[in-house]
Structure formats: structure tokens, C-alpha cells
Design an enzyme around this catalytic site. Structure first.
Site, PDB file in Angstrom:
ATOM      1  N   TRP A   1      -7.411  -8.381 -42.570  1.00  0.00           N
ATOM      2  CA  TRP A   1      -8.392  -8.964 -41.648  1.00  0.00           C
ATOM      3  C   TRP A   1      -8.908 -10.278 -42.252  1.00  0.00           C
ATOM      4  O   TRP A   1      -8.890 -11.314 -41.604  1.00  0.00           O
ATOM      5  CB  TRP A   1      -9.507  -7.948 -41.382  1.00  0.00           C
ATOM      6  CG  TRP A   1      -9.143  -6.980 -40.286  1.00  0.00           C
ATOM      7  CD1 TRP A   1      -9.722  -6.918 -39.044  1.00  0.00           C
ATOM      8  CD2 TRP A   1      -8.111  -5.971 -40.294  1.00  0.00           C
ATOM      9  NE1 TRP A   1      -9.112  -5.940 -38.298  1.00  0.00           N
ATOM     10  CE2 TRP A   1      -8.130  -5.337 -39.031  1.00  0.00           C
ATOM     11  CE3 TRP A   1      -7.176  -5.553 -41.221  1.00  0.00           C
ATOM     12  CZ2 TRP A   1      -7.252  -4.313 -38.690  1.00  0.00           C
ATOM     13  CZ3 TRP A   1      -6.298  -4.519 -40.887  1.00  0.00           C
ATOM     14  CH2 TRP A   1      -6.337  -3.918 -39.650  1.00  0.00           C
TER      15      TRP A   1
ATOM     16  N   GLU B   1      -1.775  -0.413 -28.402  1.00  0.00           N
ATOM     17  CA  GLU B   1      -2.498  -0.273 -29.667  1.00  0.00           C
ATOM     18  C   GLU B   1      -1.922   0.884 -30.490  1.00  0.00           C
ATOM     19  O   GLU B   1      -1.773   0.783 -31.698  1.00  0.00           O
ATOM     20  CB  GLU B   1      -3.972   0.015 -29.355  1.00  0.00           C
ATOM     21  CG  GLU B   1      -4.858   0.164 -30.556  1.00  0.00           C
ATOM     22  CD  GLU B   1      -6.306   0.347 -30.147  1.00  0.00           C
ATOM     23  OE1 GLU B   1      -6.556   0.830 -29.032  1.00  0.00           O
ATOM     24  OE2 GLU B   1      -7.199   0.000 -30.946  1.00  0.00           O
TER      25      GLU B   1
ATOM     26  N   ASP C   1      -8.844  -8.586 -29.457  1.00  0.00           N
ATOM     27  CA  ASP C   1      -8.012  -7.413 -29.751  1.00  0.00           C
ATOM     28  C   ASP C   1      -7.423  -6.834 -28.483  1.00  0.00           C
ATOM     29  O   ASP C   1      -6.294  -6.362 -28.465  1.00  0.00           O
ATOM     30  CB  ASP C   1      -8.840  -6.350 -30.500  1.00  0.00           C
ATOM     31  CG  ASP C   1     -10.117  -5.969 -29.754  1.00  0.00           C
ATOM     32  OD1 ASP C   1     -10.580  -6.758 -28.919  1.00  0.00           O
ATOM     33  OD2 ASP C   1     -10.651  -4.879 -30.009  1.00  0.00           O
TER      34      ASP C   1
ATOM     35  N   GLU D   1     -14.756  -4.062 -25.741  1.00  0.00           N
ATOM     36  CA  GLU D   1     -14.524  -4.688 -27.027  1.00  0.00           C
ATOM     37  C   GLU D   1     -14.204  -6.181 -26.801  1.00  0.00           C
ATOM     38  O   GLU D   1     -15.090  -6.990 -26.783  1.00  0.00           O
ATOM     39  CB  GLU D   1     -13.416  -3.957 -27.796  1.00  0.00           C
ATOM     40  CG  GLU D   1     -13.687  -3.996 -29.269  1.00  0.00           C
ATOM     41  CD  GLU D   1     -13.153  -2.818 -30.064  1.00  0.00           C
ATOM     42  OE1 GLU D   1     -13.230  -2.892 -31.277  1.00  0.00           O
ATOM     43  OE2 GLU D   1     -12.658  -1.835 -29.487  1.00  0.00           O
TER      44      GLU D   1
ATOM     45  N   ASP E   1      -5.953  -8.525 -36.220  1.00  0.00           N
ATOM     46  CA  ASP E   1      -4.941  -8.495 -35.174  1.00  0.00           C
ATOM     47  C   ASP E   1      -4.210  -9.826 -35.120  1.00  0.00           C
ATOM     48  O   ASP E   1      -2.976  -9.890 -35.033  1.00  0.00           O
ATOM     49  CB  ASP E   1      -5.591  -8.173 -33.818  1.00  0.00           C
ATOM     50  CG  ASP E   1      -6.381  -6.863 -33.853  1.00  0.00           C
ATOM     51  OD1 ASP E   1      -7.153  -6.654 -34.808  1.00  0.00           O
ATOM     52  OD2 ASP E   1      -6.219  -6.046 -32.939  1.00  0.00           O
TER      53      ASP E   1
ATOM     54  N   HIS F   1      -2.704  -4.546 -26.771  1.00  0.00           N
ATOM     55  CA  HIS F   1      -3.121  -4.934 -28.117  1.00  0.00           C
ATOM     56  C   HIS F   1      -1.902  -5.600 -28.751  1.00  0.00           C
ATOM     57  O   HIS F   1      -0.875  -4.959 -28.899  1.00  0.00           O
ATOM     58  CB  HIS F   1      -3.423  -3.666 -28.910  1.00  0.00           C
ATOM     59  CG  HIS F   1      -4.838  -3.483 -29.284  1.00  0.00           C
ATOM     60  ND1 HIS F   1      -5.821  -3.233 -28.367  1.00  0.00           N
ATOM     61  CD2 HIS F   1      -5.456  -3.489 -30.499  1.00  0.00           C
ATOM     62  CE1 HIS F   1      -6.974  -3.088 -29.007  1.00  0.00           C
ATOM     63  NE2 HIS F   1      -6.779  -3.257 -30.304  1.00  0.00           N
TER      64      HIS F   1
ATOM     65  N   ARG G   1     -11.239  -2.828 -22.570  1.00  0.00           N
ATOM     66  CA  ARG G   1     -12.331  -1.901 -22.843  1.00  0.00           C
ATOM     67  C   ARG G   1     -13.574  -2.641 -23.357  1.00  0.00           C
ATOM     68  O   ARG G   1     -13.612  -3.875 -23.363  1.00  0.00           O
ATOM     69  CB  ARG G   1     -11.875  -0.835 -23.836  1.00  0.00           C
ATOM     70  CG  ARG G   1     -11.642  -1.363 -25.232  1.00  0.00           C
ATOM     71  CD  ARG G   1     -11.238  -0.234 -26.167  1.00  0.00           C
ATOM     72  NE  ARG G   1     -10.961  -0.729 -27.491  1.00  0.00           N
ATOM     73  CZ  ARG G   1      -9.954  -0.313 -28.254  1.00  0.00           C
ATOM     74  NH1 ARG G   1      -9.103   0.581 -27.802  1.00  0.00           N
ATOM     75  NH2 ARG G   1      -9.786  -0.800 -29.459  1.00  0.00           N
TER      76      ARG G   1
HETATM   77  C1  BGC Z   1      -9.869  -2.989 -32.603  1.00  0.00           C
HETATM   78  C2  BGC Z   1      -8.731  -3.388 -33.489  1.00  0.00           C
HETATM   79  C3  BGC Z   1      -9.366  -3.886 -34.740  1.00  0.00           C
HETATM   80  C4  BGC Z   1      -9.954  -2.663 -35.353  1.00  0.00           C
HETATM   81  C5  BGC Z   1     -10.461  -2.836 -36.718  1.00  0.00           C
HETATM   82  C6  BGC Z   1     -10.488  -1.803 -33.209  1.00  0.00           C
HETATM   83  O1  BGC Z   1     -11.486  -1.240 -32.465  1.00  0.00           O
HETATM   84  O2  BGC Z   1      -9.508  -2.798 -31.279  1.00  0.00           O
HETATM   85  O3  BGC Z   1      -7.726  -4.031 -32.948  1.00  0.00           O
HETATM   86  O4  BGC Z   1      -8.607  -4.658 -35.561  1.00  0.00           O
HETATM   87  O5  BGC Z   1     -10.903  -2.077 -34.507  1.00  0.00           O
HETATM   88  O6  BGC Z   1     -11.149  -1.774 -37.090  1.00  0.00           O
END
Ligand code: BGC
Length: 731
Positions: A383, A599, A316, A322, A329, A633, A320
């Protein structure tokens, strides 16, 4: 952890190679030389199911007395990963597995394997190496002087298959030089690389023993300082402890997403700083350019968004805490990505993990590989639809039906689960197949709304994506020869379309609750019939106008917004939105200096402050967590698909461009546009320009491919392989 093994060769070596893998990520050194050019081997896979191993030719590195060193960091398997920062997700500790094959000139053969003859130490050069926090490297450590223990044997928790590397390895792709070097008010030396990207610094420096240099990373500056709040818990810091004299340093076991680097502990004169762009080693196959420089910059931002987030898996964001394989995405970005890059190996690897991790009931993880994710595996729209949208995008680009064949059982199971949920608590026949449960992200990241509002749009989004996926599943079933399935999915799709009409609209094309995405999706997914189509398109245009000629769509509506307009009689409106420069818009980001896709549309507000987002609606929470804003993003960069398919006008009509069409959509004052793709058949390109109201187009059709050209005046041509030029009045 650092592992070592000394060995002596018996006589002269004809050939030597190493097969290696790890739980964690490893770096190999033979006699002081780095083995191979890969980063983050063995790569990120669904470790419970499959782990890649790498093979390196080391014939040129072998001497008579040898030292093989492997540094293994926690990586995705044993290190801290996932936004809740789990440790040891797939392994209790780092482990290394290796075979060194020696083929001697007399034909004899020897293998050195990982066993208890190896030694291990935690006192090596790397004091710390983590995805999010970065790396601490102590160059003063002498591996000859530290304490070593005998290595012990361990086994993976499950019984994953060990497979030869099948994905694209991550490699350094280019070197970036800073465009400026300034001092921050707080005293850091700030290097600006002029581009946001994923990678690592590369430093040449002159230092004193034990001198500590700290490199911090950030995507943006606020009031001249690195803005790191949006990195949340990620420290994104590389700390280097010098030895004496001239030396070099570049992190090997972590990466960051950044444009700016802040340095402390060394003066600018003693440091020569550049940076390496890291991503999976795929080929760039698409080119786009038009007469509008802002759109060209947007295209560049889209590509950088792709490159920064294709680091072994589709992530994503690269910065950060993540960097996870969020499926939604990629679901929306896949078509754009496949225009720009040859992702066949990259996606094949990721989809293998998706297949392995699907729940028996058809649900899919929200992030793949699942690694530490606490969400249940369920059928959720957009998703989950990645199981269809991603292989379909790849199939259209490359034409390999075998990928569809491999993916088909996953698609079927997912749609079965979606259907079950769409019937759950649906008491009237008309509401059957309105997909509400168990959970949808809805119109994720729609501007000026809270997360709760995004989620509330789940049933419109879910139902429309469900219809689209059934339509694609029918096409896939046709291609694979499953006629009954194809008929089944078509029938299901028409029932879903009817449910959308009955439940959400007045049956004439007017939504009871109106928002842009709820018109965009049925229009683009061809769910409408007769006069309903024009009514919906008119309504969409009205909503855009009421929003001040701006979009209000999130991740799930944005990719299709311009198609919904241009394909339903409003090309000028599509261009108006594309060329909009106010917030929210694509060009707002460009004009605000963005070099990647954000994002949130207003990640950087017009007043220069950063919108760190607020997921919960709770101000306190926002302050403490750092919120949710990334400057890298790719989802909203899905508009790149429209640039190729409508502005340039080129799109495949069968897998791999065996047949394709060219039908440019003119407007917005754009006076020329060109695009090309390296298809499996060769280069396909379209280049048009308008001069003195005359439209001229040059087309290149590769060998064995067929192109249908539609001119702005309505004329059509069927073109076999070759180069062509046509012109007509520009209408
Ligand atoms: C991510 C997104 C993701 C989303 C879904 C986020 O924290 O960065 O890109 O698809 O959560 O909840």
C-alpha cells in the site's frame, strides 16, 4: 443546496467566462442551460491542501437578463463518505465560490462574484444526493416558488491552495443500451446493460405529475433479483419524481457501479432507458488481442476494471460504501493501467495529494485523499510502496522525469520509515530488515483464507516489497543524478535480500514456511542468486501443482505470479495458470460471466451463490455487514501487464519507450497476439502469429525510438524507427 444569483448585463458582451469551485460537488446552470460537461467538479483532492477550480466559457449563454444557478451536493467534502460513513469530513456544509467575468464590446469589464447578494435554498430539486445512497430528484419543484434565504459567507477549515483544474475531469464517455429487459419475481423491471461499469442511468420517459420512479442498481442478479447485500450500507438508488408529460432524467451528483438496474413506478412502455459510462477523461492508448477469445474477454474485463475505478481518483471499487483511494490496489495495477490508458494528468493529480498527505515521519495514508480515514499514516508494504510503484509505472510509460523529481522526497521519506520499522525489535543482525511492523495487509484476498491469514503473511510480503522498492529507488536516484543515494539503496537492498534468505529460507532456495507469494516475490523482484533461483522456481511450480494447477495468491503476489514462472524457465506453467478455468483463476471469472475483475476469486461461487466474504471470521458479522465482495476491483487484473509484456512481449526499457524490447513468450496454444501503444514518440506495436510452425512478427518502431527484438530462436535485432517483418521456426 441550491444557490442563485440574477444579474443584468449593461450592454453587449464580447466574452464571458466563469471560474468556479465548491466545498462539495457542484452543477452550474446559466439561464437554464448546463454549464460545461464535467461531472463532480471541483473533483476530489486533499481538500486541506488543494482544491481545483474550473473555468467555463459562457459567452454563448449570456443574455441581458440572466440567472445563474449552482446546485452543490455534499460530495467528498461535506457528504457521507468512507466505509464508516463519515459526514462533513472536510467542510461543515456545502459552499460555492465563483467569479463570472463579463467583457463588454466597448472594452469595459465587470465581475459578478459570490457574496451576500446570492440566495440559497434547501428546497431545490435535489432532495438528496450522496455517493453511496444515490439521488432523489423532484422535477415538480419550481425554483421560482420555493423559499430562498440570503447566502452567508464561510471559509474552508484550512487554507488550501486554489488551483486551476489540473487533473482529468470526469465526463460521460459512452452510452450503454440495455441488452435485455425482464421482470423479476418481486415485480421490478430489470434492465441488463451487459457490462459492469461506473456511471448513471439516463432516462427518457413519459410521466404524470408526482409519479415516483425508483431506479435501483446492482452488479449481479441472484435468482432473478438484484443482489444488493454486497453494497453494504450503500442504497445505490436514484428516485425521480415526475412532472407532467415527456421528460428526461439522469443523475448528476452521484454515480453507481452496476450492470443491472431494477425499476419500479413506471411501465416499460413509458420508459426508454440507457446509461452513461463515467470516468476521468483520459485517452485509451493500448490495444491487445490474441487468438484466444477468453483471454480477449479477460483483457476487456481488465480495461473495464480500470475505467470503472478511475473516477477522479483511483478507487478500489465503484459500487459499495467505499470508492476510496486505497493505495495498494493501484500499487499493483499501475503498470497494467499505464499500458492501457494515458494517465499522466490523472496520476499527477493523485500523487500531489499523496505528497501533501505524507506524515513528517514518512508514513502514508492507506487511502489517498485521506478523507475521513481513521488509520494512522504509517509505513506499510505494498500500500505504501505505491509512492514508488505508481510514479515508476507512469515514468516508464510516458518518460517524464519531472514526475520522479517531484516524487523523490516522498520516496526517500517512506523508505527511511520502512527501514526504521524493519530494524524495530530486530535483535539479531540477520533478522535486520525483515519488515514486520507496524502493520501489513500481507497477501490480501488470497483465496480460501481468512483475513487473519492474509495479514499473517505480512513479513514475507513486506520484506520483498521493501527490497523491490529500494531497487527502484536506486534506479530513480541514478536517473535524477543522486549517485550516493543510488549506492545507498543498492546496499540496503542487498542487506534486505540477505535477511529474506537467512530468516525465511534454508539459504538454498527452500522456504521454511511455503506459500506461492513467498516464492513469487523474491523471484520476480530479482532478490535471488545463483542456484537459489532455480530451486525457488521449482518449488513454486510444485506448490502450483499441489494446489491443482491453481494459484493461491492474493493482491500482492498475483501481479507477479506469471512473471515468476515464465522468466525462470517455466513459460508453459505460466500459460497453464493463465488458461486455467477452474476456481480460482482469471478465466473462471470470465466463464462465470464476469465483465470486470472481482475482488475475490470466488465472488460468484461455482454453485451460483455470492461469496459475500467474511473479514472477521465471525459468521454473524458477515450476515449483518454484507461482508467484502465486489465485482469490480481491479487488483487481480494486474495480469494485464503480463499479457502486454510477455505474451505480446513489448516493454519499455527506458522511460516513455525511448528504448523498448520485444520478446514474445510463446505457449498455451496461442497462435497469434498483437499489441500496440501510443507512446510519446508515436505508435509502437508488435504482432506475431504462428502458422505451420513458422513464427512471423511485424514490428512498428516509432520515430526517435530504438527497439531490441528477440526472436523465439534466440536471434536478436536492433531496430530503429520503421516497420519490420521477421520470421523463424516456432520453437
Ligand atoms: C478495499 C481494498 C483495500 C483494502 C485494504 C478493502 O476494503 O476494498 O481494495 O485495498 O480494503 O484493507
Amino acid at each position: 443546496m441550491t444557490f442563485k444569483r440574477a444579474f443584468t448585463t449593461k450592454q453587449s458582451v464580447r466574452r464571458a467566462w466563469i471560474n468556479a469551485t465548491a466545498l462539495g460537488v457542484y452543477e452550474l446552470m446559466l439561464n437554464g442551460d448546463k454549464v460545461g460537461t464535467d461531472y463532480f467538479a471541483p473533483g476530489f483532492t486533499s481538500y486541506d491542501h488543494q482544491i481545483q477550480y474550473q473555468t467555463y466559457d459562457v459567452s454563448g449563454l449570456i443574455g441581458s437578463e440572466n440567472m445563474l444557478i449552482a446546485v452543490v451536493a455534499g460530495g467528498w467534502a461535506a457528504g457521507s463518505f468512507n466505509y464508516v460513513r463519515k459526514n462533513k469530513i472536510s467542510a461543515d456544509r456545502q459552499a460555492f465560490l465563483c467569479e463570472l467575468h463579463l467583457e463588454y464590446t466597448d472594452g469595459s469589464y465587470e465581475i459578478v462574484v459570490t457574496d451576500e447578494s446570492w440566495q440559497v435554498s434547501e428546497e431545490g430539486n435535489y432532495r438528496m444526493a450522496e455517493w453511496y445512497d444515490g439521488e432523489t430528484y423532484d422535477a415538480t419543484v419550481d425554483l421560482g416558488q420555493i423559499a430562498w434565504k440570503q447566502a452567508t459567507l464561510t471559509a474552508p477549515r484550512n487554507s488550501p491552495l486554489l488551483l486551476a483544474q489540473y487533473g482529468d475531469p470526469v465526463r460521460a464517455q459512452e452510452e450503454m443500451k440495455p441488452i435485455s429487459c425482464t421482470h423479476s419475481p418481486g415485480g421490478e423491471v430489470i434492465y441488463d446493460f451487459g457490462q459492469n461499469f461506473a456511471g448513471v442511468i439516463s432516462a427518457k420517459l413519459s410521466g404524470k405529475k408526482n409519479q415516483e420512479i425508483i431506479f435501483r442498481h446492482a452488479e449481479v442478479l441472484v435468482e432473478g433479483e438484484l443482489f444488493v447485500k454486497s453494497l453494504r450500507t450503500a442504497k445505490a438508488t436514484a428516485t425521480y419524481i415526475c412532472k407532467e408529460g415527456p421528460q428526461t432524467y439522469s443523475p448528476r451528483l452521484t454515480y453507481m457501479g452496476f450492470r443491472y438496474v431494477g425499476v419500479r413506478g413506471i411501465s416499460a412502455e413509458d420508459l426508454q432507458l440507457s446509461a452513461l459510462v463515467l470516468h476521468s477523461d483520459f485517452e485509451e492508448i493500448g490495444e491487445f488481442e490474441c487468438s484466444n477469445e477468453l483471454i480477449n474477454q479477460l483483457h476487456s474485463n481488465i480495461r473495464w476494471g480500470g475505467k470503472s475505478n478511475f473516477v477522479d481518483i483511483p478507487t478500489d471499487c465503484p459500487q459499495r460504501d467505499e470508492r476510496q483511494g486505497w493505495t495498494g490496489d493501484l500499487a499493483v495495477f499501475a503498470r497494467t493501467a499505464c499500458y492501457n490508458f494515458d494517465l499522466s494528468r490523472f496520476l499527477d493529480k493523485w500523487l500531489a495529494d499523496m505528497r501533501a498527505e505524507q506524515a513528517p515521519g514518512g508514513g502514508l495514508p492507506m487511502v489517498i485523499p485521506r478523507a475521513g480515514d481513521h488509520w494512522p499514516r504509517m509505513a506499510t508494504s505494498a500500500w505504501g510502496d505505491s509512492c514508488i510503484l505508481v510514479p515508476w509505472a507512469e515514468y516508464l510509460a510516458r518518460g517524464d522525469k519531472r514526475l520522479l523529481e517531484r516524487q523523490y522526497p516522498t520516496i526517500k521519506k517512506f523508505l527511511k520509515a520502512a527501514k526504521w520499522w524493519s530494524e524495530f525489535l530486530s535483535f539479531t543482525p540477520s533478522s535486520r530488515h525483515v519488515w514486520r511492523f507496524p502493520f501489513h495487509f500481507g497477501d490480501w484476498c488470497a483465496p480460501d483464507e481468512t483475513a487473519r491469514q492474509w495479514l499473517k503473511k505480512g513479513k514475507w510480503v513486506g520484506t520483498a516489497y521493501f527490497s523491490n522498492s529500494c531497487g527502484l529507488a536506486a534506479q530513480i536516484a541514478d536517473l535524477l543524478g543522486y549517485e550516493e543515494d543510488a549506492a545507498y539503496y543498492r546496499k540496503l537492498r542487498s542487506r534486505i535480500n540477505e535477511a529474506y534468505r537467512q530468516v525465511f529460507t534454508d539459504s538454498r532456495g527452500n522456504l521454511k514456511k511455503e506459500f506461492q507469494t513467498a516464492y513469487v516475490l523474491p523471484l520476480h523482484f530479482n532478490m535471488t542468486e545463483g542456484t537459489e533461483t532455480a530451486v525457488m522456481a521449482d518449488n513454486l511450480v510444485r506448490l502450483v501443482r499441489e494446489a491443482g494447477n491453481k494459484l493461491t495468491t492474493g493482491f500482492t503476489g498475483t501481479p507477479y505470479l506469471l512473471f515468476a514462472l515464465s522468466d525462470n524457465g517455466y513459460p508453459d506453467k505460466a500459460y497453464e495458470l493463465l488458461l486455467q478455468e477452474g476456481c480460482p483463476s482469471w478465466l473462471y471469472e470470465v466463464k462465470a460471466g464476469g465483465t470486470t475483475i472481482w475482488e475475490r476469486w470466488d465472488a460468484l461461487r461455482p454453485d451460483g451463490t455470492v461469496n459475500i466474504g467474511d473479514l472477521s471470521g465471525n459468521k454473524k458479522d458477515e450476515e449483518s455487514s454484507g461482508g467484502m465482495v465486489s465485482f469490480n476491483h481491479y487488483a487481480n487484473g494486474a495480469v494485464g501487464d503480463w499479457l502486454y509484456r510477455r505474451m505480446v512481449g513489448m516493454e519499455p526499457t527506458s522511460g516513455g519507450y525511448r528504448t523498448f524490447k520485444v520478446a514474445p513468450v510463446l505457449g498455451g496454444g496461442i497462435s497469434s497476439a498483437k499489441g500496440s501503444i501510443k507512446t510519446p514518440y508515436g505508435r509502437a506495436s508488435s504482432e506475431w502469429s504462428i502458422q505451420d510452425n513458422r513464427f512471423t512478427i511485424h514490428i512498428e518502431v516509432p520515430v526517435s525510438s530504438l527497439c531490441t527484438l528477440s526472436m523465439p530462436n534466440g536471434e536478436q535485432y536492433k531496430l530503429e524507427s520503421g516497420y519490420y517483418t521477421f520470421n523463424c521456426e516456432a520453437i
